[in-house]
Design an enzyme around this catalytic site. Sequence first.
Site, PDB file in Angstrom:
ATOM      1  N   ASN A 157       0.523   2.442   4.049  1.00 17.51           N
ATOM      2  CA  ASN A 157       0.756   2.941   2.684  1.00 17.51           C
ATOM      3  C   ASN A 157       0.171   4.334   2.441  1.00 17.51           C
ATOM      4  O   ASN A 157       0.653   5.066   1.598  1.00 17.51           O
ATOM      5  CB  ASN A 157       0.297   1.934   1.626  1.00 17.51           C
ATOM      6  N   LYS A 180      -5.494   4.072  15.693  1.00 15.61           N
ATOM      7  CA  LYS A 180      -4.216   3.368  15.778  1.00 15.61           C
ATOM      8  C   LYS A 180      -3.542   3.422  14.413  1.00 15.61           C
ATOM      9  O   LYS A 180      -3.909   2.689  13.504  1.00 15.61           O
ATOM     10  CB  LYS A 180      -4.401   1.896  16.168  1.00 15.61           C
ATOM     11  N   ALA A 182      -0.472   2.767  11.663  1.00 10.56           N
ATOM     12  CA  ALA A 182       0.430   1.626  11.475  1.00 10.56           C
ATOM     13  C   ALA A 182       1.753   1.884  12.202  1.00 10.56           C
ATOM     14  O   ALA A 182       2.248   3.012  12.257  1.00 10.56           O
ATOM     15  CB  ALA A 182       0.675   1.397   9.996  1.00 10.56           C
ATOM     16  N   GLY A 233      -6.643  -2.234   5.733  1.00 11.03           N
ATOM     17  CA  GLY A 233      -5.438  -3.044   5.782  1.00 11.03           C
ATOM     18  C   GLY A 233      -5.641  -4.329   5.007  1.00 11.03           C
ATOM     19  O   GLY A 233      -6.472  -4.405   4.098  1.00 11.03           O
ATOM     20  N   SER A 234      -4.905  -5.362   5.396  1.00  9.90           N
ATOM     21  CA  SER A 234      -4.916  -6.601   4.616  1.00  9.90           C
ATOM     22  C   SER A 234      -6.176  -7.429   4.897  1.00  9.90           C
ATOM     23  O   SER A 234      -6.775  -7.328   5.968  1.00  9.90           O
ATOM     24  CB  SER A 234      -3.673  -7.417   4.962  1.00  9.90           C
ATOM     25  N   GLU A 255     -11.938  -1.906   4.728  1.00 10.61           N
ATOM     26  CA  GLU A 255     -11.323  -1.555   3.439  1.00 10.61           C
ATOM     27  C   GLU A 255     -10.089  -2.438   3.304  1.00 10.61           C
ATOM     28  O   GLU A 255      -9.070  -2.197   3.944  1.00 10.61           O
ATOM     29  CB  GLU A 255     -10.908  -0.072   3.434  1.00 10.61           C
ATOM     30  N   CYS A 289      -3.755  -0.243  -2.533  1.00 15.90           N
ATOM     31  CA  CYS A 289      -4.745  -1.312  -2.633  1.00 15.90           C
ATOM     32  C   CYS A 289      -5.449  -1.296  -3.979  1.00 15.90           C
ATOM     33  O   CYS A 289      -5.953  -2.310  -4.420  1.00 15.90           O
ATOM     34  CB  CYS A 289      -5.766  -1.162  -1.521  1.00 15.90           C
ATOM     35  N   GLU A 386      -1.904 -10.542  -4.192  1.00 12.70           N
ATOM     36  CA  GLU A 386      -1.604  -9.116  -4.290  1.00 12.70           C
ATOM     37  C   GLU A 386      -0.085  -8.950  -4.109  1.00 12.70           C
ATOM     38  O   GLU A 386       0.447  -9.229  -3.039  1.00 12.70           O
ATOM     39  CB  GLU A 386      -2.368  -8.399  -3.161  1.00 12.70           C
ATOM     40  N   GLU A 463     -16.067   4.748   1.906  1.00 10.77           N
ATOM     41  CA  GLU A 463     -15.443   5.926   2.516  1.00 10.77           C
ATOM     42  C   GLU A 463     -15.428   7.066   1.501  1.00 10.77           C
ATOM     43  O   GLU A 463     -15.418   6.832   0.291  1.00 10.77           O
ATOM     44  CB  GLU A 463     -14.024   5.593   2.983  1.00 10.77           C
TER      45      GLU A 463
HETATM   46  P1  NAP Z   1      -2.071  -4.940   7.791  1.00 12.21           P
HETATM   47  O1  NAP Z   1      -0.881  -5.711   8.150  1.00 12.21           O
HETATM   48  O2  NAP Z   1      -3.379  -5.633   7.760  1.00 12.21           O
HETATM   49  O3  NAP Z   1      -2.100  -3.698   8.782  1.00 12.21           O
HETATM   50  C1  NAP Z   1      -3.075  -2.688   8.719  1.00 12.21           C
HETATM   51  C2  NAP Z   1      -3.274  -2.115  10.098  1.00 12.21           C
HETATM   52  O4  NAP Z   1      -3.780  -3.136  10.948  1.00 12.21           O
HETATM   53  C3  NAP Z   1      -1.990  -1.622  10.760  1.00 12.21           C
HETATM   54  O5  NAP Z   1      -2.283  -0.500  11.561  1.00 12.21           O
HETATM   55  C4  NAP Z   1      -1.618  -2.798  11.631  1.00 12.21           C
HETATM   56  O6  NAP Z   1      -0.835  -2.439  12.739  1.00 12.21           O
HETATM   57  C5  NAP Z   1      -2.974  -3.245  12.089  1.00 12.21           C
HETATM   58  N1  NAP Z   1      -3.029  -4.607  12.607  1.00 12.21           N
HETATM   59  C6  NAP Z   1      -2.322  -5.683  12.227  1.00 12.21           C
HETATM   60  N2  NAP Z   1      -2.655  -6.752  13.009  1.00 12.21           N
HETATM   61  C7  NAP Z   1      -3.598  -6.329  13.889  1.00 12.21           C
HETATM   62  C8  NAP Z   1      -4.316  -6.936  14.959  1.00 12.21           C
HETATM   63  N3  NAP Z   1      -4.154  -8.200  15.290  1.00 12.21           N
HETATM   64  N4  NAP Z   1      -5.187  -6.168  15.655  1.00 12.21           N
HETATM   65  C9  NAP Z   1      -5.358  -4.871  15.344  1.00 12.21           C
HETATM   66  N5  NAP Z   1      -4.709  -4.241  14.357  1.00 12.21           N
HETATM   67  C10 NAP Z   1      -3.836  -4.958  13.620  1.00 12.21           C
HETATM   68  O7  NAP Z   1      -1.940  -4.259   6.361  1.00 12.21           O
HETATM   69  P2  NAP Z   1      -0.743  -3.356   5.824  1.00 12.21           P
HETATM   70  O8  NAP Z   1       0.340  -4.252   5.372  1.00 12.21           O
HETATM   71  O9  NAP Z   1      -0.410  -2.264   6.777  1.00 12.21           O
HETATM   72  O10 NAP Z   1      -1.441  -2.649   4.597  1.00 12.21           O
HETATM   73  C11 NAP Z   1      -1.442  -3.167   3.319  1.00 12.21           C
HETATM   74  C12 NAP Z   1      -2.778  -3.811   3.014  1.00 12.21           C
HETATM   75  O11 NAP Z   1      -3.809  -2.827   3.164  1.00 12.21           O
HETATM   76  C13 NAP Z   1      -2.885  -4.279   1.577  1.00 12.21           C
HETATM   77  O12 NAP Z   1      -3.540  -5.517   1.530  1.00 12.21           O
HETATM   78  C14 NAP Z   1      -3.746  -3.190   0.925  1.00 12.21           C
HETATM   79  O13 NAP Z   1      -4.434  -3.629  -0.218  1.00 12.21           O
HETATM   80  C15 NAP Z   1      -4.659  -2.819   2.026  1.00 12.21           C
HETATM   81  N6  NAP Z   1      -5.211  -1.474   1.842  1.00 12.21           N
HETATM   82  C16 NAP Z   1      -6.531  -1.346   1.562  1.00 12.21           C
HETATM   83  C17 NAP Z   1      -7.071  -0.088   1.345  1.00 12.21           C
HETATM   84  C18 NAP Z   1      -8.527   0.084   1.048  1.00 12.21           C
HETATM   85  O14 NAP Z   1      -9.023   1.199   1.198  1.00 12.21           O
HETATM   86  N7  NAP Z   1      -9.235  -0.960   0.651  1.00 12.21           N
HETATM   87  C19 NAP Z   1      -6.256   1.051   1.424  1.00 12.21           C
HETATM   88  C20 NAP Z   1      -4.906   0.881   1.723  1.00 12.21           C
HETATM   89  C21 NAP Z   1      -4.398  -0.393   1.931  1.00 12.21           C
HETATM   90  P3  NAP Z   1       0.770  -2.557  12.724  1.00 12.21           P
HETATM   91  O15 NAP Z   1       1.240  -1.736  11.611  1.00 12.21           O
HETATM   92  O16 NAP Z   1       1.128  -1.974  14.025  1.00 12.21           O
HETATM   93  O17 NAP Z   1       1.076  -4.011  12.564  1.00 12.21           O
END
Ligand code: NAP
Length: 483
Positions: A157, A180, A182, A233-234, A255, A289, A386, A463
Amino acid sequence: MLKKTNPWVREANLIGGQWVGADNGAVIEVDNPATGEIIGTVPNAGRAETKRAIEAAHAAFPAWAARTAAERGAVLHRLAGLIRDNVDALAELLTLEQGKSLAESKGEVMISAAYVQWFAEEARRIYGDVIPSPWANRKILVTREPVGVAACITPWNFPSSMISRKVGAALAAGCTVVVKPAELTPYSGLAWGVLAAEAGVPDGVVNIVTGTAAPIGDEFIENPLVRKLTFTGSTPVGKMLASRAIANMKRVSMELGGNAPFIVFDDADIDRAAEQAVLSKFRNSGQTCVCTNRFFVQSGVYDAFAEKFAKAVGALKVGNGLEPGVAQGPLINAKAIDKVAAHVADATAKGARVIAGGTRHPLGGTFWSPTVLRDATPDMRIASEETFGPVAPLFRFETEEEAVRLANSTEYGLAGYFFTRDLARAFRVAGALKYGQVGVNEGLLTTEVAPFGGVKDSGFGREGSKYGVEDYLDMKYVCIGGL
Ligand code: NAP
């Protein structure tokens, strides 16, 4: 399609200063969420490539850590300038792979530059301590040292600014990194690598691998050369990675997801609240997020707020982010729009009333009409999950105590917002909300100078700000005796 004339487009991984493909030549296709068109391919790297990237970062670490803070800062200053100077090309690339409007992409690229600039300045402010000694013949020093190789995992995002927020801090501290990005949005991350090299970041200091998440993540967690894992991420993925990284005794920052409340009290400036509500909910089509997930509106202003808010939301222009005037781009993929559709169907089946949008947008694909739902209740999925999309549910409340209780009744704790003109209430409620970040009469909080991060299931670590560097530093106590 990607413009091959865009000098920042790279369809290879950066390992030890070399741009390379996956060992077996495998690639991942990347699409434009606005059109569904495949815009290009990037390497589908795995463990072996990740291991080499970690080894390159490890090899580059001593020399980078040994540079003076001013020297590291100077490189980061150049990088910030390069990002700013190329905002148009970088923003177009970001919109092509992510979908957000060009105006928002420019905003993200500029904050990306601002993070790098901030950490360029912070590099020179990594202080230690001299502690008054209990012994007459010994001195006690505390120094801060870079943790070593940091592995950085970023989401789709904010594919540019999340890298700057992590890598800017890591490089300022003297760490080297493997990033790495996304899978859905790798180009902005790869462009970051091209810019870093151009700015004079030495070979091996920044490495970038694209590919399937699980094997890359496994290598990050199991390779002993990695001393720090930072993840955005999530929450489910973050919990899984954090527990495994901690079992390997690595430093961890997380985060994670949010479920932000936005409270409008009877005494609020309703016009301002409605205007800020649009910004807080619909930025990046609801895919941030810190986007509001739940609106709590006090009874006395419920109808007036609902009407103003729905009118403003109805006026948002939906379309391809590259087109002028578009405020709302597509959602990232089919899974995202299915979740939005499911949350709206669940809410309306349980009594919510649609007062704006409510359906897929006539443009088709992953476009959704910006939606406002009245009469939301806590039993709806949208209250606890969410949504990560352009849907704003309005819950009604009667008392301040009830609003705080409802706002805090979630496992998340990233960001919360409330609107009031009562000063005493402002301090009371700001103190009572269990969130890492609170906006009072403000719907947008993010800036490079303030600490970004959450509590509870939204993670830990901060951060940006002067605190952002700390996650990349170890503390060392040195006792000088025999004096
Ligand atoms: P996600 O599915 O958790 O993915 C985030 C990152 O983790 C991507 O690079 C993804 O790679 C990687 N990933 C997934 N499975 C993994 C594994 N088994 N081992 C290592 N890396 C892995 O989340 P998303 O859908 O991209 O992002 C949305 C989420 O992020 C929402 O919940 C949002 O609230 C949260 N977010 C939080 C913040 C904050 O600062 N708190 C900021 C932005 C977003 P791939 O893409 O290659 O699968």
